[in-house]
Design a protein around this motif. Sequence first.
Motif, short mmCIF file in Angstrom:
data_model
loop_
_atom_site.label_atom_id
_atom_site.label_comp_id
_atom_site.label_asym_id
_atom_site.label_seq_id
_atom_site.Cartn_x
_atom_site.Cartn_y
_atom_site.Cartn_z
N TYR A 35 -21.28 -12.99 -12.87
CA TYR A 35 -22.25 -13.99 -12.43
C TYR A 35 -21.66 -14.74 -11.24
O TYR A 35 -20.47 -15.02 -11.20
N LEU A 36 -22.52 -15.02 -10.27
CA LEU A 36 -22.10 -15.73 -9.06
C LEU A 36 -23.00 -16.94 -8.89
O LEU A 36 -24.22 -16.85 -9.08
N THR A 37 -22.40 -18.06 -8.56
CA THR A 37 -23.16 -19.26 -8.30
C THR A 37 -22.74 -19.84 -6.96
O THR A 37 -21.61 -19.62 -6.50
N MET A 38 -23.65 -20.54 -6.32
CA MET A 38 -23.40 -21.08 -4.99
C MET A 38 -22.70 -22.43 -5.10
O MET A 38 -23.24 -23.38 -5.65
N GLY A 39 -21.51 -22.49 -4.53
CA GLY A 39 -20.79 -23.76 -4.43
C GLY A 39 -20.90 -24.30 -3.01
O GLY A 39 -20.04 -25.06 -2.57
N VAL A 40 -21.93 -23.88 -2.31
CA VAL A 40 -22.21 -24.33 -0.94
C VAL A 40 -23.66 -24.83 -0.91
O VAL A 40 -24.51 -24.32 -1.64
N GLY A 41 -23.92 -25.79 -0.06
CA GLY A 41 -25.27 -26.33 0.03
C GLY A 41 -26.06 -25.83 1.22
O GLY A 41 -27.28 -25.90 1.23
N ASN A 42 -25.37 -25.31 2.23
CA ASN A 42 -26.05 -24.87 3.45
C ASN A 42 -27.05 -23.76 3.13
O ASN A 42 -26.70 -22.73 2.57
#
Length: 170
Positions: free
Chosen positions: A66-73
Amino acid sequence: MKDIIIFGAGGFAREVLWTIKDLNKENREWNVLGFLDDNPQQWGKEVKGYPILKPRDFENERRRFYLTMGVGNCKLKYTIQKRFAGANVKYPNLVHPSVIFGSDAKLDGEGIIIQAGSILAPDSVLKSYVTINLSVTVGHDAVLREYVTIAPGVNISGNVEIGQGTDIGT
């Protein structure tokens, strides 16, 4: 437990880790493997005790993770999601336990992150890869399209539609 990796190693990535840890207090679901970062100078270092890994080592991974976004852009979230199209990856919806949901508020997609202290009013809809940061309110019947990012403390009125790839700051 499900293996999860956070893309990014900065401030928002640490906030996502906080959400995962708080979710694990209620139900031990996530095994954090580490953070991915494109900066070679970061590889091998640690953030909060977790390693910073090379993204290319996971881009064509056959093992499920599983991959989650730790970026907001917004554009970067889109690029990351497309970049991992060849991997056996899933994008979980991560909702901090403190989030309040109104009746029929809906998460309509994958990769949605909602941080602590946020409120989704009745009949609001979040599409895939929406990021709701700390203490955000989303009014009734609002629709947030794909790859939207909402900064901490933002209040969105009811009956508002926010278009794909929009970034709303504080």
